[in-house]
Design an enzyme around this catalytic site. Structure first.
Site, PDB file in Angstrom:
ATOM      1  N   SER A 262       0.865  -1.197   0.000  1.00 24.05           N
ATOM      2  CA  SER A 262       0.000   0.000   0.000  1.00 24.05           C
ATOM      3  C   SER A 262       0.892   1.234   0.000  1.00 24.05           C
ATOM      4  O   SER A 262       1.991   1.208   0.564  1.00 24.05           O
ATOM      5  CB  SER A 262      -0.875   0.026   1.251  1.00 24.05           C
ATOM      6  OG  SER A 262      -0.094   0.326   2.386  1.00 24.05           O
ATOM      7  N   ASP A 263       0.426   2.320  -0.636  1.00 21.00           N
ATOM      8  CA  ASP A 263       1.131   3.573  -0.405  1.00 21.00           C
ATOM      9  C   ASP A 263       0.916   3.915   1.073  1.00 21.00           C
ATOM     10  O   ASP A 263      -0.033   3.428   1.703  1.00 21.00           O
ATOM     11  CB  ASP A 263       0.621   4.694  -1.319  1.00 21.00           C
ATOM     12  CG  ASP A 263       1.634   5.852  -1.394  1.00 21.00           C
ATOM     13  OD1 ASP A 263       2.547   5.906  -0.538  1.00 21.00           O
ATOM     14  OD2 ASP A 263       1.510   6.710  -2.290  1.00 21.00           O
ATOM     15  N   TRP A 264       1.802   4.735   1.594  1.00 17.24           N
ATOM     16  CA  TRP A 264       1.830   4.956   3.049  1.00 17.24           C
ATOM     17  C   TRP A 264       0.539   5.631   3.525  1.00 17.24           C
ATOM     18  O   TRP A 264       0.288   6.801   3.231  1.00 17.24           O
ATOM     19  CB  TRP A 264       3.061   5.787   3.399  1.00 17.24           C
ATOM     20  CG  TRP A 264       4.279   4.957   3.722  1.00 17.24           C
ATOM     21  CD1 TRP A 264       5.074   5.111   4.821  1.00 17.24           C
ATOM     22  CD2 TRP A 264       4.845   3.869   2.987  1.00 17.24           C
ATOM     23  NE1 TRP A 264       6.083   4.164   4.814  1.00 17.24           N
ATOM     24  CE2 TRP A 264       5.963   3.390   3.698  1.00 17.24           C
ATOM     25  CE3 TRP A 264       4.508   3.196   1.811  1.00 17.24           C
ATOM     26  CZ2 TRP A 264       6.748   2.323   3.277  1.00 17.24           C
ATOM     27  CZ3 TRP A 264       5.291   2.126   1.380  1.00 17.24           C
ATOM     28  CH2 TRP A 264       6.385   1.700   2.101  1.00 17.24           C
TER      29      TRP A 264
END
Ligand code: BGC
Length: 799
Positions: A262-264
């Protein structure tokens, strides 16, 4: 004999025991999938849950009991980011985490040289290895849809084919070092403003023909081991857990066997994360982190909530095992890979790579003849009109550099790609070094003359008088912040003078100069090519236009060097004889720029995007679809990509077709693929090896290219396909092959470009297949999308 038999039996027994003792998951002679099965069978539920979410800002746990080390990720994509604290974004204050800052990916794309992308990946991989990073968060291949997007500088331009050809070797180079690429941000993350709330509405054709090909190439040809889900939504589902994007397209259709990260903070829901293809959750800003729960990471969507769901029978082990299987694969490819190359940091070879990429990526956009000024001191009369560049330091006496971007560090700022570069050569320093070298050379000649004879003193002072001088004027004040992400910039940008005072200083100095080099553009501060927000305007910020106009009134010999990852409006372009696009080019910036300005290096970069005159030339803006429309509850902003397939030059061509003829005012300032050289080239008549091809055949187009000037240089020959009789609407032309060729003066080479059925295909949204329709096509050959010089007709036969 009896004794020997006994010994042999004992030996065999011992070896057998040892073989038995090496579990399959640790046995390197066994196939990876078998080792994964074995490891999976040994893991507890807690261990499985642990490996699929973060344990710190940038790491996730391995399986200690079984000997799998922690997995360390790091940004990406232009160098290895300095370490932050375990649970906070604050710098850890290490003294061994400065790096080589490589040029931003827009510059890499502008080299149009896949070999340099490979070198980039390899060099970055070596730096990452030294720093014990297993996954680099990059490269980024989101298509440049609007020049306002704050993160375009981290991407590879507007064209899916160019981005594909450049991303594959980058990924392969990086992974050849045992470091995973995490290609980002998958997908449709084409602007930063409201990035967590944008719901993209796009046609299937535009999705597959424009926005996905570079990701697909990275996965299928580059063999990427990880991919990062984007923040935004597609079909009302966040891309970090999006059924269509991840389960269907990425994993099922493309056969991706790696890890979706996942992106942060891009994960929002346990149920979707479990079912819709997310494998590893990072950066979730849970209450736990802010409220000081003992272990905040247990509150991740893929942590306790998931475990509870399994225990209560709401989820089966199927999805979890699938995620863990992918994680184990990543472990075997990185942390568990025993035979790894050696990593090293800030090596000479990395600086050389950074310099070479920067030099090849710099684009010469304009270089017109301009009269030489009469120098009052030397009394030199105006000479023949000659191009302003390259600057001949043996003849140019007084050089004035203007602009904050000449003294501003650009390796810091811009968001997550910000770096702690071991060094960054600023443009002003790079130019000064060149001039100092010239002065030392003259001094050496002088002492030589002195030694020969004292009456040659006159010649000596004459030589001394020829030493070039360098002056600097600030011109404008942009961003004076002294530190970013804990990295302090080396040179103070503090300034108290007013705008008027700065302009009058620049003008006064410009009056005396033989040439003025203005360093402007953007600067990676908020809204100026920076993560999190887009630019607020297409104009140059900080009254740069006023400074330039004021200088032009007293001295037309102005070189404008633009530092940015995007185009900008250049209202004074007609009056400025020379323009150079110099990107954000990292550690060796000043050295690279000076070498190009002084002609030591012949520029060969080509624009990876269309440089619009104004925003209304860009499809996303002309159709009014950027930034979108907020829904009533103001939670989601729907952004419909109304321009469809017509991104960049495809939109320019469409407008041209519609209006029948170019209107001067509708021309972009510089077309996609454009870039000049200090030499000249002739691209001759293209020929094909056949005039008809079957669906199984390829066609080769051969083009003679000659260096018609006096210097060695490189030209990039571009092949665009035009579908003459398509049954669906298609862009007038699409880039499908290119080759950069280095030529000595007078040299001619035959450049061959081969395309097959894939280059003729479009994505059929009725059948969800790529389709090439039999019929007539043309291969258009040119030095940019705006300069087609040769065309070859051919047909695809019915099949
Ligand atoms: C960015 C990513 C980056 C991550 C970790 C996010 O905000 O969008 O590109 O890799 O942070 O720093």
């Amino acid at each position: 004999m009896k004794k020997l038999t006994m010994t042999l039996l004992t030996l065999l027994a011992t070896n057998g025991l040892q073989a038995q003792q090496t579990p399959v998951y640790l046995d390197e002679t066994k196939p990876m999938e078998q080792r994964i099965d074995d490891a999976l069978g040994r893991m507890t539920l807690d261990e499985k849950i642990a490996v699929i979410h973060a344990q710190s800002k940038f790491s996730s746990p391995g399986v200690k009991r079984l000997g799998f080390p922690d997995l360390w990720t790091d940004d990406g994509p232009h160098g290895v980011r300095p370490d932050v604290l375990w649970d906070e974004w604050v710098q850890a204050g290490q003294t061994n985490d400065s790096c080589v800052a490589f040029p931003a990916l827009t510059c890499l794309a502008a080299t149009w040289n896949p070999d340099l992308a490979r070198l980039y990946g390899e060099s970055l991989g070596e730096e990452a290895l030294y720093r014990n990073k297993n996954v680099m968060l990059g490269p980024g291949v989101n298509i440049l849809r609007t020049p306002l997007n704050g993160r375009n500088f981290e991407y590879m331009g507007e064209d899916p084919w160019l981005a594909s050809r450049m991303v594959v070797p980058y990924v392969q180079g990086l992974q050849s070092k045992g470091v995973a690429a995490c290609v980002k941000h998958y997908a449709l993350n084409n602007d930063e403003e409201y990035r967590h709330q944008v719901n993209v509405i796009v046609s299937d054709r535009a999705l597959h023909e424009i926005y996905l090909p570079a990701f697909k190439a990275a996965v299928q040809e580059g063999g990427a081991w990880a991919i990062m889900g984007a923040y935004n939504l597609y079909k009302n589902q966040h891309n970090c857990h999006n059924d269509i994007m991840l389960n269907k397209i990425l994993k099922q259709d493309w056969g991706f066997d790696g890890v979706v990260i996942s992106d942060w903070g891009g994960c929002h829901d346990t149920d979707e994360a479990v079912k819709n293809g997310l494998d590893l959750e990072f950066g979730t800003w849970t209450d736990g982190l802010t409220m000081g729960k003992t272990n905040a990471y247990d509150s991740y969507y893929l942590a306790d909530a998931y475990k509870q769901g399994i225990k209560e029978g709401r989820y089966s082990m199927k999805e979890l095992d699938e995620k863990v299987r992918r994680l184990l694969r990543l472990f075997y490819r990185t942390t568990m890979k025993r035979e790894k190359p050696v990593g090293f940091l800030c090596s000479e070879s990395h600086y050389e790579a950074a310099l070479k990429i920067a030099q090849e990526g710099i684009v010469l956009l304009k270089n017109e003849a301009v009269k030489e000024r009469r120098s009052q001191e030397s009394g030199v009369r105006s000479r023949e009109a000659a191009p302003l560049l390259p600057i001949d330091v043996t003849k140019t006496k007084r050089i004035l550099v203007v602009g904050e971007n000449a003294i501003k560090m650009m390796t810091v700022g811009g968001g997550s790609s910000s770096l702690k570069a071991q060094h960054e050569i600023l443009p002003l320093d790079g130019i000064r070094a060149r001039l100092n070298a010239q002065t030392s050379m003259l001094n050496a000649q002088c002492s030589n003359l002195n030694a020969q004879c004292s009456n040659l003193n006159a010649q000596c002072s004459n030589l001394n008088a020829q030493s070039p001088t360098l002056d600097y004027a600030r011109g404008y004040v942009g961003d004076t912040v002294q530190s970013y992400n804990g990295v302090t910039v080396g040179r103070s940008l503090y300034e108290t003078r007013s705008k008027e005072e700065l302009i009058s200083e620049a003008v006064a100095k410009a009056k005396e100069a033989d040439v003025v080099i203005f360093f402007g553009g953007l600067n990676k501060s908020d809204h100026q090519d920076c993560e999190g927000h887009d630019r607020l305007s297409y104009d140059l910020p900080y009254a740069q236009n006023e400074v330039i106009e004021a200088i032009l009134k007293v001295n037309p010999r102005l070189v404008y060097v633009n530092i940015s990852g995007n185009g900008a409006a250049l209202p004074w372009l007609d009056k400025v004889p020379a323009v150079v696009q110099a990107w954000f080019i990292g550690s060796e910036a000043g050295e690279a720029i000076a070498s190009v300005l002084t002609g030591e290096v012949n520029p060969s970069g080509k624009l990876p995007f269309t440089w619009y005159a104004s925003l209304d030339q860009c499809g996303a803006h002309a159709t009014g679809s950027y930034p979108g429309t907020w829904r009533a509850d103001h939670q989601i902003i729907d952004e419909e990509y109304k321009e469809g397939l017509f991104v960049g030059y495809r939109w320019i061509d469409k407008r041209k077709e519609e209006s029948g003829k170019w209107k001067e005012e509708s021309l972009p300032l510089f077309p996609f693929g454009y870039g000049l050289s200090y030499t000249t080239f002739k691209i001759g008549k293209a020929t094909t090896d056949k005039s008809t091809m079957t669906a199984d055949e390829a066609i080769t187009v051969t083009i003679p290219v000659t260096n018609t000037g006096l210097r060695a240089g490189a030209e990039t020959v571009q092949l665009y396909v035009h579908d003459v009789e398509a049954s669906v609407e298609r862009p007038y032309k699409e880039l499908k092959a290119f080759s950069k060729v280095f030529l000595q003066p007078g040299e001619t080479r035959q450049v061959s470009l081969t395309i097959d059925k894939r280059a003729l295909s479009f994505y059929d949204d009725q059948t969800a297949q790529w389709t090439a329709e039999p019929g007539r096509f043309e291969a258009l050959i040119g030095s940019s999308s705006g300069q087609i010089v040769s065309r070859c007709a051919f047909s695809l036969l019915p099949f």
